[in-house]
Design an enzyme around this catalytic site. Structure first.
Site, PDB file in Angstrom:
ATOM      1  N   LYS A   1       0.832  -1.211   0.000  1.00 44.71           N
ATOM      2  CA  LYS A   1       0.000   0.000   0.000  1.00 44.71           C
ATOM      3  C   LYS A   1       0.867   1.262   0.000  1.00 44.71           C
ATOM      4  CE  LYS A   1      -0.291   0.281   5.020  1.00 44.71           C
ATOM      5  NZ  LYS A   1      -0.987  -0.248   6.214  1.00 44.71           N
TER       6      LYS A   1
ATOM      7  N   TYR B   1      17.210  31.196   9.491  1.00 45.91           N
ATOM      8  CA  TYR B   1      15.995  31.931   9.833  1.00 45.91           C
ATOM      9  C   TYR B   1      15.826  32.093  11.332  1.00 45.91           C
ATOM     10  CZ  TYR B   1      14.479  31.519   4.991  1.00 45.91           C
ATOM     11  OH  TYR B   1      14.387  31.620   3.641  1.00 45.91           O
TER      12      TYR B   1
HETATM   13  C1  LIG Z   1      -0.374  -1.404   6.845  1.00 47.05           C
HETATM   14  C2  LIG Z   1      -1.131  -2.511   7.419  1.00 47.05           C
HETATM   15  C3  LIG Z   1      -0.497  -3.727   7.726  1.00 47.05           C
HETATM   16  C4  LIG Z   1       1.005  -3.929   7.624  1.00 47.05           C
HETATM   17  O1  LIG Z   1       1.590  -3.528   8.841  1.00 47.05           O
HETATM   18  P1  LIG Z   1       3.181  -3.482   9.050  1.00 47.05           P
HETATM   19  O2  LIG Z   1       3.341  -3.048  10.447  1.00 47.05           O
HETATM   20  O3  LIG Z   1       3.717  -2.471   8.078  1.00 47.05           O
HETATM   21  O4  LIG Z   1       3.711  -4.845   8.791  1.00 47.05           O
HETATM   22  C5  LIG Z   1      -1.290  -4.758   8.181  1.00 47.05           C
HETATM   23  N1  LIG Z   1      -2.619  -4.611   8.329  1.00 47.05           N
HETATM   24  C6  LIG Z   1      -3.258  -3.454   8.068  1.00 47.05           C
HETATM   25  C7  LIG Z   1      -4.731  -3.364   8.264  1.00 47.05           C
HETATM   26  C8  LIG Z   1      -2.537  -2.368   7.619  1.00 47.05           C
HETATM   27  O5  LIG Z   1      -3.165  -1.217   7.353  1.00 47.05           O
END
Ligand SMILES: *Cc1c(COP(=O)(O)O)cnc(C)c1O
Length: 388
Positions: free
Chosen positions: A41, A269
């Site tokens: 994702k 800054y």
């Molecule tokens: C992103 C996600 C994961 C993966 O988790 P990691 O800690 O990156 O391994 C698993 N389940 C859901 C629902 C997620 O959104």
């Protein structure tokens, strides 16, 4: 490195050998007993589905985790024919478009289930779904079966048309071993009740129970159940077993200007920093406009000529200033590593988290998605060859 890339002020490098290594470790530990869902994702956590996707697909992974339809389309275009699981509740509009990519949807409650059912009926095809339940207590998008209303909703859900129940899921609110253990026990008990009730209604089996992320799968083995959802470990960013995995991403730039200034001068800054000694300062063309956040000012360190140098100014939109008084012979064009390794030194995700106070992923997903990306490692050469 191509000429175009050498001319970029700041870029990320994705080490595909690290991705390959991490995937081998994940398979070694988890494959066989549980179905492996590798999470790609957010454009592979900013590492690029175009770069990481082919390596993962070559490993014959059964299921990939996505968020957006675009990611599903990309993975299908790369030739992935396995299962795709969306790791959040989708809007009806997304689910409708998602049927084209055969996405298994994450069902986040009863109203959401009725929306998914309507999409399936209108499309004239069933949608494979995973029912999210609130066993972990994240109270985000799952049915709470400890409430009478929740159980009633689950029963009603089972008779909605067009939903093909493939899984029951929950997601943990924190990376804490005791919390994960307790959540897993409650999830196992609650999903048993649901499975029994779905079986009575003639649902097809098997229905996979899943709750484990990288942290859970590597620290609490009983959380693995039928399917594991692994993201962070693939990219080498997990607190669970950090020595086992290699960080895949690096953020790099080069020195632009170098100057000497006297003790007592203010820097940058708001005159936020004052020099305590005569100093040599270098400017690096990276700023908050590149998603290098301003609250790293005065806190982060970078690597130059194999040494650590502090970011001392209140950094600007397009540049920051480092103190290189202790680093000999710094010159325009020298490589600067803001995240990742140089020589024997490394700026780790933990370093960034300490300096910034937020998750490293909060930073690197943005870097990866907005800055030019370059694949490195032997697998990058193979990738380049396949692409002709
Ligand atoms: C992103 C996600 C994961 C993966 O988790 P990691 O800690 O990156 O391994 C698993 N389940 C859901 C629902 C997620 O959104």
């Amino acid at each position: 490195m191509t000429t175009a890339m050498t001319a970029e002020p700041v870029w990320v490098e994705i080490n595909l050998d690290a991705i390959h290594h991490n995937l081998r470790e994940i398979k070694r530990e988890l494959a066989g007993d549980s179905t492996l869902c590798v999470v790609l994702k957010s454009d592979a956590y900013g590492h690029g589905i175009d770069l990481v996707g082919p390596v993962v697909i070559a490993h014959d992974i059964e299921m990939l985790g996505i968020s957006r339809n675009r990611e599903a389309a990309q993975l299908r275009a790369l030739g992935f024919t396995g299962r795709l699981l969306r790791l959040r509740s989708a809007q009806p509009q997304e689910m409708q478009a998602g049927t084209a990519w055969r996405i298994e949807e994450w069902i986040g409650g009863f109203p959401h289930a009725t929306a998914a059912s309507a999409v399936a009926v209108a499309a004239g095809r069933s949608i494979p779904v995973h029912l999210s339940i609130n066993s972990s207590g994240i109270s985000r998008d799952g049915i709470d079966v400890s409430r009478g209303a929740g159980l009633a909703e689950l029963r009603a859900l089972a008779s909605l048309p067009g939903l093909d129940v493939r899984g029951i899921a929950t997601h943990f609110p924190q990376e804490d071993v005791d919390d994960v253990r307790a959540g897993t026990a409650r999830f196992v008990a609650e999903s048993e009740v649901i499975r029994a009730s779905l079986a009575q209604r003639g649902a097809r089996s098997p229905i996979d129970r899943h709750c484990a992320t990288s942290f859970a799968a590597f620290t609490v083995p009983e959380s693995r159940l039928d399917l594991v959802r692994i993201g962070a470990a693939l990219y080498g960013d997990t607190a669970a077993d950090p020595k086992r995995f290699r960080t895949a991403m690096a953020l790099k730039s080069r020195v632009a200007a170098v100057n000497g200034y006297s003790r007592g001068e203010s820097v940058g800054y708001n005159r936020a920093h004052t020099l305590a000694r005569d100093s040599v300062l270098a400017t690096v063309p990276v700023g908050y406009g590149d998603a290098y956040p301003r609250d790293l000012s005065g806190r982060a360190e970078v690597l130059i000529r194999g040494k650590r140098a502090p970011v001392i100014d209140l950094l600007a939109m397009n540049c920051l200033t480092i103190d290189v008084t202790e680093v000999h012979g710094v010159f325009p064009g020298d490589e600067v590593v803001l995240y990742g390794r140089q020589g024997g030194e490394e700026v780790t995700g933990a370093d960034l988290e300490l300096a910034h106070g937020h998750l490293a992923a909060d930073l690197y997903t943005a870097w990866g998605r907005m800055l030019p990306r370059k694949a490195t490692g032997v697998h990058a050469l193979e990738h380049a060859t396949t692409l002709g």
